[in-house]
Design an enzyme around this catalytic site. Structure first.
Site, short mmCIF file in Angstrom:
data_model
loop_
_atom_site.label_atom_id
_atom_site.label_comp_id
_atom_site.label_asym_id
_atom_site.label_seq_id
_atom_site.Cartn_x
_atom_site.Cartn_y
_atom_site.Cartn_z
N GLU A 101 62.38 37.96 12.85
CA GLU A 101 63.05 36.96 11.95
C GLU A 101 63.03 37.41 10.47
O GLU A 101 61.96 37.01 10.07
CB GLU A 101 62.27 35.40 12.14
CG GLU A 101 62.03 35.22 13.69
CD GLU A 101 63.08 33.86 13.96
OE1 GLU A 101 64.06 33.80 13.08
OE2 GLU A 101 62.72 33.21 14.89
N CYS A 126 63.74 30.33 4.49
CA CYS A 126 64.76 31.53 4.84
C CYS A 126 65.91 30.68 5.03
O CYS A 126 66.91 31.40 5.16
CB CYS A 126 64.08 32.18 6.17
SG CYS A 126 63.69 31.13 7.31
N1 LIG Z 1 64.01 34.42 9.72
C1 LIG Z 1 63.03 33.62 9.48
O1 LIG Z 1 62.79 32.58 10.49
C2 LIG Z 1 62.29 33.40 8.34
C3 LIG Z 1 61.11 32.44 8.10
C4 LIG Z 1 60.48 32.52 6.91
C5 LIG Z 1 60.51 33.23 6.08
N2 LIG Z 1 61.59 34.48 6.28
C6 LIG Z 1 61.55 35.36 5.16
O2 LIG Z 1 60.32 35.92 4.82
C7 LIG Z 1 60.46 36.10 3.50
C8 LIG Z 1 59.41 35.57 2.37
O3 LIG Z 1 58.05 35.62 2.92
P1 LIG Z 1 57.10 36.67 2.57
O4 LIG Z 1 57.32 36.87 1.14
O5 LIG Z 1 55.61 36.29 2.92
O6 LIG Z 1 57.54 37.94 3.30
P2 LIG Z 1 56.77 39.48 3.42
O7 LIG Z 1 57.68 40.41 4.39
O8 LIG Z 1 56.32 39.78 2.23
O9 LIG Z 1 55.24 39.07 4.25
C9 LIG Z 1 55.56 38.55 5.67
C10 LIG Z 1 54.15 39.03 6.09
O10 LIG Z 1 54.20 40.59 6.54
C11 LIG Z 1 52.82 40.82 6.03
N3 LIG Z 1 53.44 42.15 5.76
C12 LIG Z 1 53.78 42.83 4.38
N4 LIG Z 1 53.70 44.10 4.50
C13 LIG Z 1 53.56 44.55 5.81
C14 LIG Z 1 53.52 45.83 6.40
N5 LIG Z 1 53.67 46.92 6.02
N6 LIG Z 1 52.97 45.47 7.77
C15 LIG Z 1 52.53 44.58 8.50
N7 LIG Z 1 52.54 43.36 7.86
C16 LIG Z 1 53.02 43.27 6.68
C17 LIG Z 1 52.67 39.93 5.03
O11 LIG Z 1 51.10 39.91 4.59
C18 LIG Z 1 53.01 38.67 5.42
O12 LIG Z 1 51.94 37.97 6.37
C19 LIG Z 1 61.99 35.75 3.04
O13 LIG Z 1 62.60 37.20 2.97
C20 LIG Z 1 62.35 34.91 4.05
O14 LIG Z 1 63.77 34.70 4.18
C21 LIG Z 1 62.21 34.45 7.20
#
Ligand SMILES: NC(=O)c1ccc[n+]([C@@H]2O[C@H](COP(=O)([O-])OP(=O)(O)OC[C@H]3O[C@@H](n4cnc5c(N)ncnc54)[C@H](O)[C@@H]3O)[C@@H](O)[C@H]2O)c1
Length: 446
Positions: A185, A220
């Site tokens: 997602e 998102c």
């Molecule tokens: N499609 C959906 O349902 C949905 C819902 C909410 C947010 N989002 C998206 O999320 C983004 C914003 O959230 P964010 O800034 O927290 O995103 P992010 O990708 O920076 O982080 C998401 C999660 O992944 C973890 N993470 C980061 N690097 C990782 C790695 N290498 N391995 C494993 N885990 C890792 C982070 O600690 C966090 O828990 C936006 O792009 C938004 O569109 C999507």
């Protein structure tokens, strides 16, 4: 057992004392208004209500097909993966982890859960609530770590399936590292089209404001690109949108800190867009004033930049215009009926097909028929698409499927279909117990 746990947890979250506690806890770590934070608690509570009683059992409903001879029948089962991982972002500290975690458990998996560490206190408290409602402590592993550590854990522990919710950058990295054993997602660059039938101007302006700027645009599903049909140019839609955006204030967090972009980076993005010929600032474009938000975060007024459609689709501009800015920011453009194919081409080229809204009650505009090439729904693929006068991009409650489409890795959240798709795989067991016919003889070899 999970039906009982869900019933108890749903009841707990319905108590004003408990829902207020979680609403305020969400507000402490993921700045949004009380009403928006409460929305998360409410959706979570309704989701839990949906899976009370025997509803968890029914998720795993199997089917049987008669076989070729007496004693043979095939059974199709929804089968758990076993050890699974869940990674969730900062912007919905309660709703996303609870809905995915419970889905994983309902389908019989053993999940390890990692919530963004900036906000994981909310889920830590929620797990305690779930334990209190009967969740066996050994059923869920909960880890607090940075992304790098989690990446290492996943590669070493090798879960059979990982559900990742977050940015496309991390999603793509994990898809490679985990050799495709992942459902996603990821980012949304979500669009809304206002169709040719102009009506209910105030209502539509209000929905646009909520979609673009509630939670300071950190959903998102937030509206990132608004296409307005030329028929709306006679109305005062833009000035209404501006008035609504300007009502938002820091005091009640109807606009507030942006956690993943700084003020400078967002204003720099605005300035780059303003270099595109014909583009102009509609409103916003300034830092918030009189606050103590640390400079590692962002703080800007709700902002809209107009960019002409013919410039959006130019190769050199397209990437810039469709960059997801996770903050109170949107692009606005307009189109003539004859330009609808250009709009559809712009939508087709996007990589993240998450939510979309087609605001029109004209069924011929909404639906595509094979001999009409330029209508909207049949020519687009977004997983959660709202169509009709009241269409929106955000606000998907637990009773609407929410997730991207057009990508085999695409996950979903909320509904029974989402839970079954993400958290179970299909297994077929063919029972063939005989009897072997009395007169059976060894046939010639084949
Ligand atoms: N499609 C959906 O349902 C949905 C819902 C909410 C947010 N989002 C998206 O999320 C983004 C914003 O959230 P964010 O800034 O927290 O995103 P992010 O990708 O920076 O982080 C998401 C999660 O992944 C973890 N993470 C980061 N690097 C990782 C790695 N290498 N391995 C494993 N885990 C890792 C982070 O600690 C966090 O828990 C936006 O792009 C938004 O569109 C999507």
């Amino acid at each position: 057992m999970y039906g009982d746990i869900s019933a108890k947890a749903a009841h707990m979250l319905s108590l004003p004392k408990v829902s207020d506690f979680f609403t305020r806890l969400i507000q402490r770590v993921s700045p949004k208004s009380y009403q928006q934070a409460y929305g998360e608690v409410y959706v979570t509570q309704k989701f839990l209500e949906n899976f009370c009683g025997d509803q968890v059992r029914f998720l795993a409903r199997s089917f049987a097909v008669p076989g070729n001879h007496l004693g043979q029948q095939s059974h199709g089962f929804r089968w758990p993966y076993g050890p699974v991982a869940i990674i969730t972002p900062f912007n919905f500290p309660l709703e996303i982890p609870v809905l995915q975690l419970m889905g994983a458990l309902y389908m019989g998996n053993k999940p390890v859960l990692k919530v963004d560490s900036k906000v994981s206190i909310v889920m830590e408290q929620m797990l305690r609530l779930l334990h209190n409602c009967g969740l066996p402590v050994e059923d869920v592993d909960f880890i607090n770590s940075d992304g790098k550590t989690m990446n290492k854990l996943l590669q070493e522990a090798n879960p059979r399936m990982t559900l990742f919710t977050g940015s496309s950058r991390v999603a793509e990295k994990l898809a490679g590292d985990l050799k495709g054993k992942i459902k996603l997602e990821d980012a949304g660059f979500d669009w809304k089209i206002l169709g040719p039938d102009v009506q209910q101007e105030d209502y539509i302006a209000w929905v646009c404001d909520q979609d673009a700027y509630a939670c300071s645009g950190q959903k998102c599903s937030a509206q990132s690109l608004l296409f307005i049909h030329e028929n709306w140019s006679q109305t005062s839609l833009i000035s209404k949108l501006k008035d609504l955006a300007e009502r938002r204030k820091l005091e009640d967090l109807t606009v507030g800190p942006v956690l993943t972009f700084t003020t400078d980076s967002m204003l720099e993005h605005v300035n780059k867009l303003l270099e595109i010929p014909g583009s102009k600032l509609l409103f916003g474009g300034q830092p918030l004033k009189d606050h103590s938000i640390p400079s590692i975060y962002g703080a800007i007024k709700p902002t809209a930049v107009y960019v002409p459609l013919e410039e959006i689709v130019k190769g050199k501009n397209y990437e810039l215009v469709t960059k997801e800015i996770f903050g109170p920011f949107q692009i606005v453009t307009d189109y003539k009926s004859s330009q609808l194919p250009i709009v559809l081409d712009a939508l087709e080229r996007m990589h993240a097909h998450l939510t979309a809204a087609v605001v029109s009650n004209d069924p011929l505009f909404l639906q595509a028929r094979f001999y009409v090439t330029n209508q909207v729904i049949g020519n687009t693929v977004n997983g959660t698409t709202y169509a009709g006068l009241r269409a929106r991009t955000t606000g998907a409650p637990q009773n609407h499927w929410f997730g991207p489409a057009g990508d085999p890795r695409g996950a979903g959240i909320g509904t029974p279909e989402a839970i079954k798709l993400v958290w179970s795989c299909h297994r077929e067991i063919i029972y063939d117990v005989g009897p072997v016919p009395n007169n059976w003889e060894i046939p010639p070899s084949t």
